[in-house]
Structures are given as structure tokens and as C-alpha cells.
Design a protein around this motif. Sequence first.
Motif, mmCIF file in Angstrom:
data_model
loop_
_atom_site.group_PDB
_atom_site.id
_atom_site.type_symbol
_atom_site.label_atom_id
_atom_site.label_comp_id
_atom_site.label_asym_id
_atom_site.label_seq_id
_atom_site.Cartn_x
_atom_site.Cartn_y
_atom_site.Cartn_z
ATOM 1 N N ARG A 126 82.463 -20.840 29.178
ATOM 2 C CA ARG A 126 81.102 -19.433 29.659
ATOM 3 C C ARG A 126 79.721 -20.039 28.668
ATOM 4 N N GLN A 127 79.698 -19.875 27.303
ATOM 5 C CA GLN A 127 79.103 -19.865 26.939
ATOM 6 C C GLN A 127 78.002 -21.772 26.317
ATOM 7 N N ALA A 128 78.748 -22.197 27.193
ATOM 8 C CA ALA A 128 77.733 -23.173 27.645
ATOM 9 C C ALA A 128 77.749 -24.874 26.174
ATOM 10 N N LEU A 129 79.431 -24.310 25.620
ATOM 11 C CA LEU A 129 79.219 -25.622 24.038
ATOM 12 C C LEU A 129 79.212 -26.814 25.036
ATOM 13 N N TYR A 130 79.643 -26.797 25.983
ATOM 14 C CA TYR A 130 79.137 -28.783 25.858
ATOM 15 C C TYR A 130 78.270 -29.025 26.265
ATOM 16 N N ARG A 131 77.178 -28.306 25.507
ATOM 17 C CA ARG A 131 75.721 -29.111 24.838
ATOM 18 C C ARG A 131 75.564 -29.353 23.818
ATOM 19 N N THR A 132 76.585 -29.011 22.792
ATOM 20 C CA THR A 132 77.243 -28.878 21.354
ATOM 21 C C THR A 132 77.765 -30.466 21.541
ATOM 22 N N LEU A 133 78.209 -30.846 22.521
ATOM 23 C CA LEU A 133 78.126 -32.501 22.570
ATOM 24 C C LEU A 133 77.874 -32.992 23.367
#
Lengths: 338, 338
Positions: free
Chosen positions: A213-220
Motif C-alpha cells: 500500500r505504501q509502495a515500500l518496494y521503492r525503498t528496494l
Amino acid sequence: MQPHVDTIHLGTLPLSQGGVLEDAKLVYATWGRLNSAGTNVVLLPTYYTGTHDSYRPWIGSHSALDPDRWFIISPNLFGNGLSSSPSHAQTPAQRAGFPLVSIRDNIDAQHRLLTEHLGVKSVALAMGWSLGAVQSMHWAAAYPAFIRTVFSICGTASCWPLNRAFLASVRAALAADPAWMDGAYAHDAPPTRGLKAFGRVYCPWAYSSTFFRQALYRTLGFDSIEALLLAWEEEHLAWDACDLMAMLKTWEHADIGSLAGQSASKALANIRAKTIIMPGSCDAYFTAEEARIEGALIPNAEVRVLDSPFGHCAGAPGRFEEETRTIAMTAHALLAMA
Amino acid sequence: MQPHVDTIHLGTLPLSQGGVLEDAKLVYATWGRLNSAGTNVVLLPTYYTGTHDSYRPWIGSHSALDPDRWFIISPNLFGNGLSSSPSHAQTPAQRAGFPLVSIRDNIDAQHRLLTEHLGVKSVALAMGWSLGAVQSMHWAAAYPAFIRTVFSICGTASCWPLNRAFLASVRAALAADPAWMDGAYAHDAPPTRGLKAFGRVYCPWAYSSTFFRQALYRTLGFDSIEALLLAWEEEHLAWDACDLMAMLKTWEHADIGSLAGQSASKALANIRAKTIIMPGSCDAYFTAEEARIEGALIPNAEVRVLDSPFGHCAGAPGRFEEETRTIAMTAHALLAMA
């Protein structure tokens, strides 16, 4: 810091679930030096789709696991492509013929490595993520006098039923590809569609709703869910399908009860080590709920939930800064009392 | 009680995401009779791998949805094998050529059914499980003056990102079978391996760790997890793969924001109906967390978590006694104030 990597040949291993593993090879890495008492040991058993190399982010003078002080040993799980594995075993253990090597078999082989080959007298800390956590717990239950502290991260001592159903699902995704041929495919004709599906089916289990939901894959480093899923495809394409399936079998059969005549509670009660169990707060398959159930059965255990949106991956070595820091501090505290 | 089942022909439907659906057919079922004011209507849009028939356990004089009092209408989702679907459409919408029919397209077609064909003036209650819940929410946002109350069970108004990743995973399991041929397979050569994998990958998402740990599949008549997984295989083998994929596309594109220029919060704020949102306490893909986020944006909504170990399946019509009772009581309460 480069580890020393070596192989020991264990000959024919009798297996706890029947049969034998011929010409068993255990590949392991060490960092640092054993002290004269043979007691400054940190043991890091490897996890699914990991090798000793995957633990590098936890090791160093910057971290709790300082090779200047500790003798760090990481033995590779059978099936992971370094220790004996379907991908490079000789017949009959080749490919689909690879037998079920249980967690207990792994532990016992590692025990031989430590005691017979490396001269270890006692382990200060047995620690691991995921299937590495499973092995750490088995170690403490199988050799209670040998293990002083345990740190289990995003793992449980046994594979609970939901976890088994999840594993059945990734297996089904791979097996949907007829090129899988129940493992009898040729080296040059791997089940690529199935491997990709395996990675793609696995991925949403590994994180959490908040992560997506928070698109934390961006941190990866991924711009989209699709980019993340493609990376999971790629990562699994790089693995040998039979190796993946062999480790999966080891995992789904993880049963600490097998160490104490089928009673998990007896085996857990047998653990003497000061134990910290650190489930991820939203781990979907090694659930915090089930970690708590086990923790309550271990005399000297504490359950400390790792509050993280990264699901099971929360504990992946070095992947997330805050989680990595929490893990290092906890390892440090355990070593201080080891 | 047998429903009246009928078909309306809507001609060429322009689709919200582009293109058209030729010769659109909407199959629907009704129970009871419309009152003279055209206002005693309960609307039950169907869910994934369901038809109007699946709602039977909720309908009857024993239940809140009594056809003696209410005119109950269940329109079948496009793609479900009854309404226009890849499995029986004419070219070019046949099989792989079936276009993306969005939730909005479904709602709009249903609106024509109710207003132009059935003479409905107002809906007392729009209610559904899962993708039926999604449609109920879209109804209330698209036609706020037309819907008096909403009961959304184990659903959200939009498909949240984890849910999309989950859907990508079941799609990947099906597509791992080369017989799938991107939907271009012949009727007599369906992707059976892929369909089985689809069911098997889906299953652990549908329940919960408690369900598996406490062997609650026994309450469903299965002796083992494997027996349960086999049943999921069987159930999916009975479906047309292209129909499954078409409905999956509808589901993953569910976006209530599309009703209000891409802003979901605007669309949700537009809902006037008294709304009860009832997520399952451990629903793994229509999460309670995300249901709460949406609920907070609807003026007259209340989130009541359905405490159940049955995960997403908690709300499946008639499957679990206590959950079914809670659902009936809640529907009854909503109808009392409709």
C-alpha cells in the motif's frame, strides 16, 4: 571481510526420515578465529535461497558479529547448491532422486563439523533468519548443553500448517510447468515458466499489505509491483529447480517434535539457552502468533516482535536499516550474556 | 426457493477502460416481487467464482432476506460464465479476446437492468461478499441517491496493492502451464495443470493460520490440508480458464476513484447510504486494515470486524454457521433502517 570457505566430506549420511545421503558434502564459511577454549562461536545456519554469503551484512567490526572477537561459522543447508544438492549430486541423489534431508539431519551434520572438525566446545550464539532461525531452534533443542544463547528471527521451531500450505502453493506453481517433469528435466531444459511462477507466487507472501500500500518496494529500488515481481522471477530463474524443491521439502518437514519422540512441547522445554524469538509483526507464514505459542514453551525464552512493514523479509540480513539495527543490538545483548 | 432467472440483452456496451463489449448479455435472478413503489429491493451482485445461485443460503423466510417481503435481485458479473463471458462470447470477445469489463461497467449495466427493465426506483440494501462487496460500494458511490443502505462483507471499494499482487500470483500459477497459451487454447484442450495450480495457490490466501493450525478444514469435511487443496483444484478445474482470468482482470482493476476522476476519497465521500463494512478479522487480501481506511472516508459508515478464523472465506454465504448468523442479523438491522 572475506570468509574462509571450506568443505567437509561426511561420507554416507543416514537420514532421519529414511534412506541415506551418499558422499555428503557440507560447505561452510568461517570468519575470525576460534579461541583456545573453543567457546567464542557464533553459528549462522543458512536460509532458503541463501548461502553463507547472504549473512555478510551482519558480520563485521561495525556489527555485533565482530570477527575480531567471535569465530563465526555459517554452514550451508543441504540442497542450497553449495552443500550436497540435487543440482550437483551423483546418482542416485541426483536431481529428482535427492532424498529428504531433514532439519535434524542438517543439525547433526553441522554438529559433526563443529565438534569433530573445528574443535568447537560450545556455541555462544546460534542465530539465523527464516530457515536459519528454524535450525537455530533445533540446535538448541538437540544439543542443549552446547548452545548458550539463541536468536531466532522470523522463524519458528516447526513448520506450522499454514506455512506448509503456502509451501504447497509455490510447489504447485512450479509444477504447473510440464517442463518440471517431477524433477527429471535435463540441465539444459529447466522449467523456466514454472520457476518464474514460483517467484511470483512467493513474493506477495514475503511482504505485507502496508508494504504494498505504501509502495515500500521503492525503498528496494523498484518502481512498481510488476518490477518487484519480475525481480522475484529473475532471482528464482537463477536457482536450480530441484535444489529449490529439495530445500522446500526440508523446510516443510521441519518438526522440532522429531527431536523428542514427536512432541514439540517436550523438545522446546528441553532448550536451556537464553532465547530471543523475534517474529516479524506481519510475517505471513512464520507468524508471530505461532512464534508466541512456541516461545511460551521454552523455559528461558522471550518473544520480542520486530515491528516492521516488511513481513517475513523484515529479518533479511542487511536489507532494511532499522530492522538490521534492531537485530544487531539484540545479537549484541545476547552475546553479552552468552 | 427457486429464483426467476432471466437474461437482458444490452447490445453494444461501451467500456470505461476503452473498447466495447458486443452483444452484452446480463443474466440475473430474482426472488420475490417488486412492490408498487419499486422500493423493496435487495441487490446482491455476485462474487468471484460465484453466480446468483451462490447466494441462496442468505435467502429465505428463515433469513433477513425474505422474498415474501423483499424483491431480491442478483445480477451475474460479466465473465462468470452466465453473463457475457469469454467462454461463450462470439468473436472478437471470445476467449482471449474478451475485453476488460470494469466494476463500473458492471454497475452501469446493472443500473440499466434495475431502472429500465425491472422498474426499480430505489434499492433498500446493496449487499455482497468479496467482489460482491466491491460492487455494492461502487453502486453506492455511483448512484448515491438510489442506494439506501450498503453491507460490504470481506471486501473493499478498490483493489488495494497487496490484493493486486496476490491476483498476479494466481494468474502466474495458471500461466505457468503453456497449455494456457495466453487464453488461445482450444475448448477441448484447457490448461488443466494451470487450473489446478491456480486453485492450490489461491487456497492458503483464503483462510488463516488459525484455520490451518486448528485443522478447521475438518469443519468443511476435509481430513487433511492436502484433501482441501485437492478440492480447490477440482473447483477450479470446473471453471473456464478464460472466464477466471476475465473476472480476475475486473477485480484487479476495481478502482472506486474512477467514479470521481481518480480520487477514491472523493468517491467514498460521495456515498450517502448507511453503510456497514464488515471485513474478516484475518482476511489476507481484502484486509481489515484497508477496509478501515476506506470506512473512515465514508460519511455514514461503520466498520464492524467479523471476528472469524476463516479468513476471507468467513463471509462466504452459508458456509459457517456463526458468521452466517452475524451476517443475517446485520442485514436485518440495515433493512430495518433502509
